[in-house]
Design an enzyme around this catalytic site. Structure first.
Site, mmCIF file in Angstrom:
data_model
loop_
_atom_site.group_PDB
_atom_site.id
_atom_site.type_symbol
_atom_site.label_atom_id
_atom_site.label_comp_id
_atom_site.label_asym_id
_atom_site.label_seq_id
_atom_site.Cartn_x
_atom_site.Cartn_y
_atom_site.Cartn_z
ATOM 1 N N HIS B 75 14.695 12.278 29.693
ATOM 2 C CA HIS B 75 14.097 11.278 28.797
ATOM 3 C C HIS B 75 12.958 10.574 29.517
ATOM 4 O O HIS B 75 11.840 10.462 28.982
ATOM 5 C CB HIS B 75 15.163 10.274 28.351
ATOM 6 C CG HIS B 75 14.611 9.019 27.738
ATOM 7 N ND1 HIS B 75 14.012 8.992 26.496
ATOM 8 C CD2 HIS B 75 14.543 7.751 28.200
ATOM 9 C CE1 HIS B 75 13.615 7.748 26.224
ATOM 10 N NE2 HIS B 75 13.925 6.977 27.241
ATOM 11 N N ASP B 104 -20.246 15.216 24.240
ATOM 12 C CA ASP B 104 -18.904 15.710 24.542
ATOM 13 C C ASP B 104 -18.522 15.173 25.921
ATOM 14 O O ASP B 104 -19.247 14.363 26.498
ATOM 15 C CB ASP B 104 -18.856 17.252 24.510
ATOM 16 C CG ASP B 104 -17.447 17.782 24.195
ATOM 17 O OD1 ASP B 104 -16.483 17.426 24.936
ATOM 18 O OD2 ASP B 104 -17.289 18.512 23.219
ATOM 19 N N TRP B 140 14.373 9.844 36.692
ATOM 20 C CA TRP B 140 12.958 10.234 36.738
ATOM 21 C C TRP B 140 12.341 9.824 38.064
ATOM 22 O O TRP B 140 11.314 10.341 38.467
ATOM 23 C CB TRP B 140 12.177 9.633 35.560
ATOM 24 C CG TRP B 140 11.563 8.297 35.798
ATOM 25 C CD1 TRP B 140 12.148 7.076 35.627
ATOM 26 C CD2 TRP B 140 10.233 8.035 36.268
ATOM 27 N NE1 TRP B 140 11.268 6.080 35.959
ATOM 28 C CE2 TRP B 140 10.085 6.624 36.339
ATOM 29 C CE3 TRP B 140 9.153 8.829 36.626
ATOM 30 C CZ2 TRP B 140 8.907 5.999 36.772
ATOM 31 C CZ3 TRP B 140 7.963 8.208 37.037
ATOM 32 C CH2 TRP B 140 7.853 6.816 37.115
ATOM 33 N N SER B 168 -3.173 18.444 35.737
ATOM 34 C CA SER B 168 -3.761 18.136 34.437
ATOM 35 C C SER B 168 -4.332 16.723 34.419
ATOM 36 O O SER B 168 -5.471 16.498 33.995
ATOM 37 C CB SER B 168 -2.695 18.288 33.347
ATOM 38 O OG SER B 168 -3.142 17.730 32.144
ATOM 39 N N SER B 169 -3.558 15.762 34.900
ATOM 40 C CA SER B 169 -4.011 14.371 34.908
ATOM 41 C C SER B 169 -5.229 14.191 35.786
ATOM 42 O O SER B 169 -6.159 13.465 35.442
ATOM 43 C CB SER B 169 -2.898 13.456 35.432
ATOM 44 O OG SER B 169 -1.824 13.429 34.543
ATOM 45 N N HIS B 252 4.062 2.724 41.477
ATOM 46 C CA HIS B 252 3.622 1.487 40.875
ATOM 47 C C HIS B 252 2.254 1.592 40.209
ATOM 48 O O HIS B 252 2.124 1.228 39.039
ATOM 49 C CB HIS B 252 3.721 0.275 41.798
ATOM 50 C CG HIS B 252 3.670 -0.924 40.935
ATOM 51 N ND1 HIS B 252 4.792 -1.408 40.277
ATOM 52 C CD2 HIS B 252 2.619 -1.599 40.441
ATOM 53 C CE1 HIS B 252 4.409 -2.375 39.469
ATOM 54 N NE2 HIS B 252 3.090 -2.513 39.540
ATOM 55 N N GLU B 254 1.190 4.109 38.935
ATOM 56 C CA GLU B 254 1.462 4.932 37.754
ATOM 57 C C GLU B 254 1.784 4.067 36.534
ATOM 58 O O GLU B 254 1.306 4.346 35.436
ATOM 59 C CB GLU B 254 2.628 5.886 38.044
ATOM 60 C CG GLU B 254 3.295 6.528 36.827
ATOM 61 C CD GLU B 254 2.399 7.508 36.081
ATOM 62 O OE1 GLU B 254 1.366 7.913 36.643
ATOM 63 O OE2 GLU B 254 2.718 7.829 34.918
ATOM 64 N N TYR B 256 0.742 1.142 35.919
ATOM 65 C CA TYR B 256 -0.497 0.530 35.446
ATOM 66 C C TYR B 256 -1.396 1.549 34.778
ATOM 67 O O TYR B 256 -2.104 1.236 33.823
ATOM 68 C CB TYR B 256 -1.195 -0.219 36.585
ATOM 69 C CG TYR B 256 -0.432 -1.459 36.894
ATOM 70 C CD1 TYR B 256 0.439 -1.514 37.972
ATOM 71 C CD2 TYR B 256 -0.494 -2.552 36.039
ATOM 72 C CE1 TYR B 256 1.215 -2.628 38.193
ATOM 73 C CE2 TYR B 256 0.283 -3.673 36.260
ATOM 74 C CZ TYR B 256 1.132 -3.706 37.342
ATOM 75 O OH TYR B 256 1.908 -4.812 37.552
ATOM 76 N N SER B 267 -7.929 -4.561 22.999
ATOM 77 C CA SER B 267 -9.179 -5.316 23.118
ATOM 78 C C SER B 267 -10.228 -4.846 22.134
ATOM 79 O O SER B 267 -11.247 -5.496 21.976
ATOM 80 C CB SER B 267 -9.724 -5.203 24.536
ATOM 81 O OG SER B 267 -8.792 -5.691 25.463
ATOM 82 N N HIS B 301 8.457 -3.726 45.633
ATOM 83 C CA HIS B 301 9.306 -4.575 44.804
ATOM 84 C C HIS B 301 10.325 -3.727 44.036
ATOM 85 O O HIS B 301 11.235 -4.253 43.414
ATOM 86 C CB HIS B 301 8.502 -5.465 43.849
ATOM 87 C CG HIS B 301 7.740 -4.733 42.777
ATOM 88 N ND1 HIS B 301 6.418 -4.948 42.544
ATOM 89 C CD2 HIS B 301 8.125 -3.820 41.849
ATOM 90 C CE1 HIS B 301 6.008 -4.186 41.528
ATOM 91 N NE2 HIS B 301 7.038 -3.495 41.098
ATOM 92 N N HIS B 302 10.158 -2.402 44.105
ATOM 93 C CA HIS B 302 11.180 -1.529 43.532
ATOM 94 C C HIS B 302 12.288 -1.275 44.533
ATOM 95 O O HIS B 302 13.253 -0.590 44.223
ATOM 96 C CB HIS B 302 10.554 -0.172 43.154
ATOM 97 C CG HIS B 302 9.454 -0.291 42.145
ATOM 98 N ND1 HIS B 302 9.680 -0.266 40.791
ATOM 99 C CD2 HIS B 302 8.114 -0.439 42.302
ATOM 100 C CE1 HIS B 302 8.510 -0.388 40.159
ATOM 101 N NE2 HIS B 302 7.554 -0.499 41.044
ATOM 102 N N THR B 327 -3.086 -10.656 34.572
ATOM 103 C CA THR B 327 -2.457 -10.232 33.323
ATOM 104 C C THR B 327 -2.428 -11.393 32.339
ATOM 105 O O THR B 327 -2.713 -11.227 31.147
ATOM 106 C CB THR B 327 -1.030 -9.722 33.577
ATOM 107 O OG1 THR B 327 -1.050 -8.822 34.682
ATOM 108 C CG2 THR B 327 -0.488 -8.987 32.363
ATOM 109 N N LYS B 330 -5.721 -11.921 30.672
ATOM 110 C CA LYS B 330 -5.968 -11.019 29.542
ATOM 111 C C LYS B 330 -5.273 -11.502 28.284
ATOM 112 O O LYS B 330 -5.854 -11.530 27.196
ATOM 113 C CB LYS B 330 -5.499 -9.604 29.882
ATOM 114 C CG LYS B 330 -6.304 -8.981 31.008
ATOM 115 C CD LYS B 330 -5.907 -7.531 31.235
ATOM 116 C CE LYS B 330 -6.693 -6.580 30.396
ATOM 117 N NZ LYS B 330 -8.071 -6.410 30.855
ATOM 118 N N ARG B 449 22.451 0.433 35.654
ATOM 119 C CA ARG B 449 21.698 1.485 34.978
ATOM 120 C C ARG B 449 22.367 2.825 35.158
ATOM 121 O O ARG B 449 23.137 3.034 36.096
ATOM 122 C CB ARG B 449 20.323 1.643 35.657
ATOM 123 C CG ARG B 449 19.297 0.643 35.378
ATOM 124 C CD ARG B 449 18.102 0.939 36.268
ATOM 125 N NE ARG B 449 17.299 2.039 35.771
ATOM 126 C CZ ARG B 449 16.083 2.307 36.185
ATOM 127 N NH1 ARG B 449 15.546 1.562 37.128
ATOM 128 N NH2 ARG B 449 15.419 3.312 35.696
#
Lengths: 186, 524, 379
Positions: B75, B104, B140, B168-169, B252, B254, B256, B267, B301-302, B327, B330, B449
């Site tokens: 998932h 293009d 994951w 790909s990314s 991390h 990732e 963002y 926006s 922090h993880h 943040t 914004k 979890r």
């Protein structure tokens, strides 16, 4: 059109360089940085290699440090493995020897690797081992028993707020690696 | 903006299925990415429903714990790498060339490759469910040694699949950087760019910086598993903690990567439906840049419970708390855009407003998590699950849906059914909150979890959460229906269906011609 | 403007919600716990939560106001402003100051958690797939008390074949008994993968990492039972390896420790006793349910494709030697652990006897603790 094609190349090349640089950074940057910071600060408690005690090492008899010993098998390791004594009081600067017992209670030759870890981590770099069974793999034949020695000294510069430290050994089964060079545990 | 001058379109798209296989057209590729991500969203959603169905009541009713772990892992992987990221790339493909006035993307053929390796990667990843030993079951976040020494045989396919997704990314990001740098129409200066372009530009830099780190960490895993290395194995001189540092150094930034494009979308939409220019454009650009920069120095922090010394914990706590500042800026700017505007509440606006509120709630739980000593009670509980689902679902996913509703008239030439759109919104809004708000409570109450069964005091909230999940899941069928219905027909859409909209895309006909801006538009 | 009555009602409901949440039972909020640290953490959590709620109310309040009052349908006409540097500076600085305000108590609490002081009791905690082992360190290793702590919830309850007990999934066969009002030091590591030892009432959560020793401490104020769970995904039974701390007065604790020492010496002598088949079967069934049933299932049939069945299996019906080897040495690289290191000789004898005779296997074999010792030394 030519101008656009050329300038795409410049960005593509720079981006690809960044990509490979970051990939390389993982191996030659992040991994060594982790190891460096760990050995610098002593975090994760991995003590260093053989230590040369200087001839005029002074003992600090005003301080007593309690050193505790823990011994655990990792998964896949079934030997009996335990320290002869649970703890010892030492003076910083004084060389001590402690015995760990190991018995290969299986019916095949096995190799083991002991991995040390010290807590609190601030003590790691002040824990000097002149001889340790953790410096190399230990091989025992079926049924063989052995006394493994640890000879160590606490550095007199050990931070003053530490008076107890624990050295824990985890014993890993590395038989397959030793024998065939294949990977651990599989 | 003056009316754009169309180039002479000599031909439309090719006929037949091979059109989609060989296309180098950014609109086609955008469409491919969007359909792919929708399919992955449903697949990942089905895995989520298996999870929530099992967690509906205490006890094991439907699946074994081993398979449950496969569900949670798949998932996560599919939603992160198969749904959210490709959807944003699809939106980027469709809109970025138009927004900068380019015909293009910079590298159209690489664009095609970037897309087509994805179905391959995900087919391989999904096929692991049918392999001996099952699919990846280590979360994951795949910490070692659970994902190395103790992994099922399918881990090798997992690694291969991750490499392909990463490639790909990276290719997509390079394409985007080149397009934005080199192909802006004359007069389209940096400070005239829509915020969606800015946020995607910054996201692309994040991508080329950290996807290689992910490639590095899975390569180290591969070496540990198959080639006798010991990066993460203490026996050979390595460390499981090294894995976490390297993974989160990627991980991390990732997250963002998964939210910055959302900021860009919102926006665009809020000013449109407030009939007022975005408040604080320059501030928004700087805030996005600060967030991206800060994202590199917060990773641990993880890992607050791993055994990091006090100084380290403090550093990561402070740096993480700091991210709240840009943040917050914004969020204030979006609110200030709405304030004293002339607001209407079409579906894109509903999703965008919900984004601002619910993403901010996710941000607050994130701030709570940043406080290291409190995190000792939150870490690895459902409080964390609630946090990241708030920022990802009513965060990223709502922004994607908002974008789809917003630009669907432009893509298809037809207005979507506004009543159905609102219906989809309200069902989703209720569904998402019923699913994830209770998870804050059970996390605080002590539910960890990644467990398939739980103690009795967690039962009521879990039941509520599962009901919400099924409601939310079912609601997405409404979305699918709206999209299909709009493609097939509907009220004809004008060039600019939204009164307050600004940007080059609204100067083009709806549907957009196959080729646009072959001659650059004039920008004033 | 909205009426005063509205604002009063609004404010009251917010305050009521906050106070309700603050005192709410365990199902809604973090527990204040039973240590100074846990209370410190709880207070910090509540302060941050309330600050967040206040900020949310203000920000969303402004937004909802705009949604109400600045609607086109109400005739609102959009104004023109779209930037203001002073405002941007202000709403950058104010949050920054609020964050500093949060960081100060947070730093203080973290420093307390990391403080170093002497401890009177030291317990080694090792995480296994899927149980915990506790060892009370003593200068004399012979006198040490060491035991495994397994979840004691019946598999039948999990499989919905019998009603769930009050502490479903949060009960163990051997709790960690600790003295109150005593600083206890934990030395935490793991046997296989990363686990995490967490007891919410103590606010202690520390990862158990193979090859690395982590340290934590607690000082419990109130006697009682405190329950926790593993907090790091560690494989299939991650949700089934709970923790129970039994906090007793220091005198009770000392008594318990002494009794435990006696008991383990008695357990060692169990292997000398003469056992009957029925006694071994009975003990074996309990051992099986605790250690084996999660994978091999209560009916001995295992799970197709994942865990082999024991009913009618080659191992259970074949030579006893192979069965002993399988249980004692496990199978490297699989989930079948080397139980020789974890179970007593008596337990091994009992469970093998049980497996060879249950579910219709009926070999009639009886394996005694003595047989197990002979096998181990003969290896």
């Amino acid at each position: 059109m030519n101008k656009t094609k050329r300038s795409h190349r410049s960005i593509v090349v720079k981006s690809v360089i960044i990509v490979f640089a970051m990939l390389a950074f993982v191996f030659v940057g992040l991994v060594p940085m982790y190891n460096l910071i760990c050995s610098w600060t002593g975090v994760t408690g991995r003590t260093g290699g053989p230590y040369d005690v200087s001839a005029n090492q002074v003992t600090d008899s005003t301080r007593t440090i309690q050193v505790q010993f823990l011994a655990n098998n990792n998964d896949g390791m079934t030997w009996e493995f335990y320290p002869e004594i649970r703890s010892i009081d030492v003076h910083p600067g004084e060389l001590q020897t402690v015995i760990f017992k190991a018995v290969n209670n299986t019916n095949r030759t096995m190799s083991a690797q002991a991995v040390p870890s010290v807590s609190p981590f601030q003590a790691t770099n002040y824990f000097h081992k002149t001889e340790c069974f953790c410096f190399q793999q230990q091989q025992l034949t079926a049924g063989e028993a052995v006394d493994m020695g640890l000879r160590f000294m606490i550095d007199p510069d050990l931070p003053r707020d530490i008076d107890t430290l624990t050295l824990s050994y985890t014993l890993f089964n590395v038989t397959q690696v030793a024998a065939t060079g294949e990977n651990y545990g599989q | 903006m003056t009316t754009a001058i169309q180039g002479h379109e000599s031909h439309g798209p090719a006929k037949g299925l091979t059109r989609w296989l060989y296309t180098t057209n950014h609109k086609d590729i955008g469409t491919l990415y969007l359909w792919f991500s929708l399919a992955m969203f449903f697949l990942g959603g089905i895995f989520a429903l298996v999870i929530r169905a099992e967690l509906f009541q205490p006890g094991l009713q439907l699946v074994q714990p081993e398979f449950f772990n496969q569900m949670t892992t798949m998932h996560g992987l599919i939603m992160v790498f198969g749904a959210v990221m490709p959807a944003f790339v699809g939106l980027a493909n469709w809109m970025l060339p138009i927004m900068v006035g380019a015909p293009d993307m910079a590298l159209p053929r690489m664009n095609n490759l970037s897309f087509w390796i994805l179905p391959f990667a995900f087919a391989m990843l999904t096929s692991t469910l049918f392999m001996d030993g099952g699919a990846p079951n280590f979360g994951w976040t795949f910490y070692a040694p659970l994902s190395t020494t103790y992994a099922p045989p399918s881990v090798t396919f997992f690694i291969f699949s991750v490499h392909i997704m990463g490639a790909s990314s990276i290719m997509g990001a390079i394409n985007i950087i080149a397009t934005i740098f080199n192909m802006r129409a004359p007069g389209m200066t940096w400070l005239k760019l829509p915020l969606f372009v800015w946020t995607w530009l910054i996201t692309s830099f994040l991508l080329i910086a950290v996807m290689p780190v992910l490639a590095g960490v899975v390569t180290m895993m591969l070496m540990d598993i198959h080639f006798g290395a010991s990066f993460f194995n203490a026996a050979g001189g390595g460390s499981p903690v090294l894995f976490q540092h390297v993974f989160w150094f990627f991980g991390h930034p990732e997250v963002y990567i998964m939210i910055l494009p959302a900021f860009g979308i919102v926006s665009a939409i809020i000013p449109t439906f407030s009939r007022k220019k975005l408040f604080g454009y320059v501030s928004m650009v700087y805030a996005t840049g600060s967030i991206a920069f800060l994202s590199f120095i917060v990773w641990a922090h993880h890992m607050f419970t791993v055994g990091i010394p006090l100084a380290g914990e403090l550093f990561f706590m402070y740096s993480t708390m700091l991210i709240a500042v840009p943040t917050g800026v914004k969020v204030f700017n979006w609110v200030a855009t709405m304030f004293r505007g002339s607001i209407t509440f079409e579906t894109p606006m509903l999703f965008s407003i919900a984004f601002v509120v619910l993403f901010t709630i996710g941000g607050f739980s994130g701030l709570m998590l940043a406080v290291a000593p409190a995190d000792f009670q939150y870490h690895d509980t459902y409080f964390v699950v609630a946090h990241f689902h708030y920022v990802l679902v009513p965060g990223a996913v709502f922004s994607i849906m908002a974008a789809v509703y917003y630009w669907l008239p432009k893509w298809t030439g037809n207005m979507y059914d506004e009543k159905l759109g609102k219906f989809h919104f309200w069902l989703s809004f209720i569904g998402v909150n019923v699913t994830f708000f209770p998870q804050h409570f059970i996390g605080l109450a002590g539910m960890p979890r990644r467990i398939p069964d739980y103690a009795l005091q967690f039962a009521d909230m879990n039941m509520v959460s599962s009901l919400g999940a099924f409601l939310f899941g079912a609601s997405q069928l409404v979305f699918l229906w709206v999209v299909i219905k709009t493609i097939r027909g509907g009220e004809k859409a004008p060039n600019k269906p939204w009164e307050g909209a600004e940007g080059l895309e609204w100067t083009l006909p709806s549907p957009t011609p196959y080729h646009t801006f072959s001659t650059p538009p004039k920008i004033d | 403007m909205l009426s005063n009555k509205f604002w009063r009602l609004f404010a009251v409901s917010i305050l009521w919600s906050i106070s309700y949440l603050a005192q709410a039972e365990w199902i809604f909020n973090m527990t204040p716990g039973v240590t100074e640290i846990s209370r410190s953490v709880y207070d910090l959590h509540m302060i941050i939560l309330i600050i967040c709620i206040v900020i949310a109310v203000i920000v969303f309040g402004v937004m909802f106001y705009a949604m109400l009052k600045h609607r086109k349908s109400q005739g609102a006409v959009a104004e023109n402003f779209h930037e203001n540097t002073m405002v941007e500076i202000i709403w950058t600085i104010i949050p920054f100051i609020i964050l500093i305000g949060m960081a100060i108590p947070a730093t203080k609490t973290l420093a307390e958690i990391y403080s170093k002081e002497p401890s009177d009791v030291t317990v080694e905690i090792v995480g296994y797939q899927w149980k915990w082992r506790y060892r009370y360190l003593d200068d004399d290793p012979e006198k040490e008390v060491s035991f495994f702590s397994n979840m004691s919830t019946d598999q039948k309850e999990i499989d919905n074949q019998s009603p769930k007990s009050e502490f479903y999934l949060l009960e163990v066969d051997e709790p960690l008994v600790l003295p109150t009002n005593t600083r206890v030091r934990f030395l935490i590591t793991a046997n296989d993968v990363i686990h995490s030892w967490w007891v919410p009432d103590l606010a202690v959560k520390k990862d158990a990492i193979p090859g690395i020793i982590n340290e934590a401490w607690t000082k419990i104020d109130i006697e009682g039972l405190y329950r926790g769970q593993c907090a790091e995904l560690c494989g299939q039974a991650h949700g089934f390896m709970p923790i129970v701390v039994d906090a007793r007065s220091p005198e009770n604790f000392q008594q318990w420790l002494a009794d435990k020492q006696q008991a383990s010496m008695a357990e060692a002598s169990l292997s000398d006793k003469t056992w009957t088949q029925a006694e071994l079967m009975a003990k074996g069934e309990t051992v099986y349910q605790t250690f084996c049933a999660a994978c091999h299932q209560i009916n001995g049939e295992g799970i197709q494709g994942a865990f082999p069945g024991l009913k009618g299996s080659k191992i259970a019906l074949g030579p006893v030697e192979n069965h002993l080897d399988m249980v004692i040495d496990g199978v490297t690289g699989t989930a079948m652990q080397a139980f020789g290191a974890q179970l007593s000789d008596t337990d091994i004898a009992a469970v093998i006897t049980y497996e060879r005779n249950a579910w219709g296997n009926d070999t009639g074999d009886m394996v005694t603790p003595q047989n197990v010792i002979e096998f181990k030394t003969g290896q």
